[in-house]
Design an enzyme around this catalytic site. Structure first.
Site, PDB file in Angstrom:
ATOM      1  N   ASP A  32     102.067  12.259 123.912  1.00  0.00           N
ATOM      2  CA  ASP A  32     103.246  10.913 123.456  1.00  0.00           C
ATOM      3  C   ASP A  32     103.412  10.481 124.178  1.00  0.00           C
ATOM      4  OD1 ASP A  32     103.101   8.758 122.003  1.00  0.00           O
ATOM      5  OD2 ASP A  32     105.156   9.833 120.644  1.00  0.00           O
ATOM      6  N   ASN A  34     102.366   7.790 126.628  1.00  0.00           N
ATOM      7  CA  ASN A  34     100.608   7.271 127.400  1.00  0.00           C
ATOM      8  C   ASN A  34     102.383   5.712 128.213  1.00  0.00           C
ATOM      9  OD1 ASN A  34      99.620   9.577 127.753  1.00  0.00           O
ATOM     10  ND2 ASN A  34      98.436   8.631 127.013  1.00  0.00           N
ATOM     11  N   GLY A  35     101.872   5.009 126.931  1.00  0.00           N
ATOM     12  CA  GLY A  35     102.387   3.940 126.706  1.00  0.00           C
ATOM     13  C   GLY A  35     103.331   2.656 127.290  1.00  0.00           C
ATOM     14  N   THR A  78      94.292   8.847 112.529  1.00  0.00           N
ATOM     15  CA  THR A  78      93.250   7.669 111.652  1.00  0.00           C
ATOM     16  C   THR A  78      94.718   6.850 111.627  1.00  0.00           C
ATOM     17  OG1 THR A  78      94.352   9.093 110.372  1.00  0.00           O
ATOM     18  CG2 THR A  78      91.912   9.753 110.219  1.00  0.00           C
ATOM     19  N   ASN A  80      95.517   5.170 114.747  1.00  0.00           N
ATOM     20  CA  ASN A  80      95.305   4.509 115.845  1.00  0.00           C
ATOM     21  C   ASN A  80      94.628   3.851 115.591  1.00  0.00           C
ATOM     22  OD1 ASN A  80      95.895   7.280 117.811  1.00  0.00           O
ATOM     23  ND2 ASN A  80      97.490   5.773 117.960  1.00  0.00           N
ATOM     24  N   ARG A  83      96.739  -0.481 116.127  1.00  0.00           N
ATOM     25  CA  ARG A  83      96.829  -1.186 117.408  1.00  0.00           C
ATOM     26  C   ARG A  83      96.226  -2.379 118.236  1.00  0.00           C
ATOM     27  NH1 ARG A  83      98.239   3.803 121.785  1.00  0.00           N
ATOM     28  NH2 ARG A  83     100.052   4.760 120.191  1.00  0.00           N
TER      29      ARG A  83
HETATM   30  C1  FPP Z   1      99.472   8.823 122.995  1.00  0.00           C
HETATM   31  O1  FPP Z   1      99.825   7.904 123.950  1.00  0.00           O
HETATM   32  C2  FPP Z   1      97.918   8.843 123.623  1.00  0.00           C
HETATM   33  C3  FPP Z   1      97.010   8.508 122.972  1.00  0.00           C
HETATM   34  C4  FPP Z   1      96.852   7.809 122.156  1.00  0.00           C
HETATM   35  C5  FPP Z   1      95.606   8.468 124.213  1.00  0.00           C
HETATM   36  C6  FPP Z   1      95.623  10.007 124.443  1.00  0.00           C
HETATM   37  C7  FPP Z   1      94.230  10.229 124.740  1.00  0.00           C
HETATM   38  C8  FPP Z   1      94.056  10.414 125.907  1.00  0.00           C
HETATM   39  C9  FPP Z   1      94.517  11.336 127.339  1.00  0.00           C
HETATM   40  C10 FPP Z   1      92.639  10.801 126.109  1.00  0.00           C
HETATM   41  C11 FPP Z   1      91.501  11.885 125.397  1.00  0.00           C
HETATM   42  C12 FPP Z   1      90.334  12.136 126.281  1.00  0.00           C
HETATM   43  C13 FPP Z   1      89.742  12.869 126.187  1.00  0.00           C
HETATM   44  C14 FPP Z   1      87.890  12.654 125.990  1.00  0.00           C
HETATM   45  C15 FPP Z   1      89.897  14.052 125.295  1.00  0.00           C
HETATM   46  P1  FPP Z   1     100.722   5.950 123.597  1.00  0.00           P
HETATM   47  O2  FPP Z   1      99.804   5.301 123.258  1.00  0.00           O
HETATM   48  O3  FPP Z   1     100.961   6.740 121.737  1.00  0.00           O
HETATM   49  O4  FPP Z   1     101.953   6.122 124.137  1.00  0.00           O
HETATM   50  P2  FPP Z   1     103.722   5.185 123.558  1.00  0.00           P
HETATM   51  O5  FPP Z   1     103.937   5.969 122.114  1.00  0.00           O
HETATM   52  O6  FPP Z   1     104.623   5.390 124.471  1.00  0.00           O
HETATM   53  O7  FPP Z   1     102.987   4.022 123.069  1.00  0.00           O
END
Ligand code: FPP
Length: 267
Positions: A32, A34-35, A78, A80, A83
């Protein structure tokens, strides 16, 4: 010493504190943050997902090196789908690109990759890449990487309940035969032991519909670090913390002088 050597030394020092006999066999991760990572840097959220992929590659290597056997990661829930379309499309494309670029190395490392979740709504191109990757690696025995996509724990439990109800109404099983073992055998993670450790990054303290059945007795480790900043050092910290836990599975520790009267109710 250059930066790389300093990091290597730091990781090395920490890994010496790990008891190789008590490494969790199965680690589940909610990747968790990334964003938020990208937004904090003034970058589009997609940059966070890209960086998240390189972190996953690092953690896969480290967990294999430590002696773990299974890594289960939550890549797309499910929920996501709610978004913005642009982000959902980006993630779907990212899964395809990562698989195309990495599958050969994954296979060479004798890692089996398995996708867990309902693949139905994904585009045919992604589904084909997923099936090919699973088929190429299906006999690999060194390590199992479970990638949960369009996965939800409640949906999984309902699916199992439906399957068992169908088997019961067709006479294949008796209702009295439904027990934990049978239920387990119908789960999407069938064949994998339950995770001993769940790691969630970014400081959130929720399970978010992830592996609801399988996490019943898992130790939970919350890291405040956002997933794109997570690394070998942070993973080793999680393993050391896990090794310090006293896993009782609802029982009590059997100490020689402990009487029933003195024991605490534990869970
Ligand atoms: C959560 O961060 C992350 C995700 C929804 C996507 C994670 C996917 C990957 C790292 C790619 C993996 C790829 C493969 C093929 C295994 P968020 O976007 O919810 O972050 P936030 O809570 O800060 O918005």
């Amino acid at each position: 010493m250059n930066l790389e050597n300093i990091i290597h030394k730091k990781n090395n020092d920490l890994s010496k504190r790990i008891d190789k006999q008590k490494v969790p066999e199965h680690v589940a991760i909610i990747m968790d943050g990334n964003g938020r990572w990208a937004t904090k840097k003034g970058l589009p959220r997609s940059f966070g997902h890209n960086k998240g992929v390189s972190v996953l590659k690092e953690i896969l290597k480290v967990s294999k090196k430590l002696g773990c056997k299974i890594l289960t990661v939550y890549a797309f829930s499910t929920e996501n789908w709610t978004r913005p379309t642009k982000e959902v499309d980006f993630l779907i494309n990212l899964f395809s690109e990562v698989l195309k670029n990495e599958i050969e190395e994954i296979h060479q490392e004798l890692i089996k990759i398995r996708f867990i979740g309902d693949l139905t709504p994904f585009p045919e191109t992604l589904k084909k890449i997923i099936y090919n990757s699973e088929s190429l690696t299906k006999n690999n025995k060194n390590f199992l990487l479970n990638v949960c996509v369009n996965y939800g724990g409640r949906q999984e439990i309902v699916k199992v309940a439906k399957e068992l109800a169908l088997k019961s109404s067709s006479g294949e099983i008796k209702p009295s035969e439904v027990d934990e073992e049978l239920f387990n055998s119908e789960l999407l993670t069938q064949g994998s032991k339950d995770p001993e450790l769940l790691i969630r990054t970014s400081g959130e303290k929720r399970i978010s519909n992830f592996l609801l059945w399988q996490l019943a007795y898992s130790e939970i480790y919350i890291s405040d670090v956002l997933w794109p900043d997570f690394n070998e050092f942070e993973f080793l910290k999680a393993i050391i913390d896990y090794q310090s836990r006293n896993r009782r599975f609802g029982g009590i520790e059997s100490l020689p002088n402990e009487s029933f009267k003195d024991s605490q109710c534990s869970s």
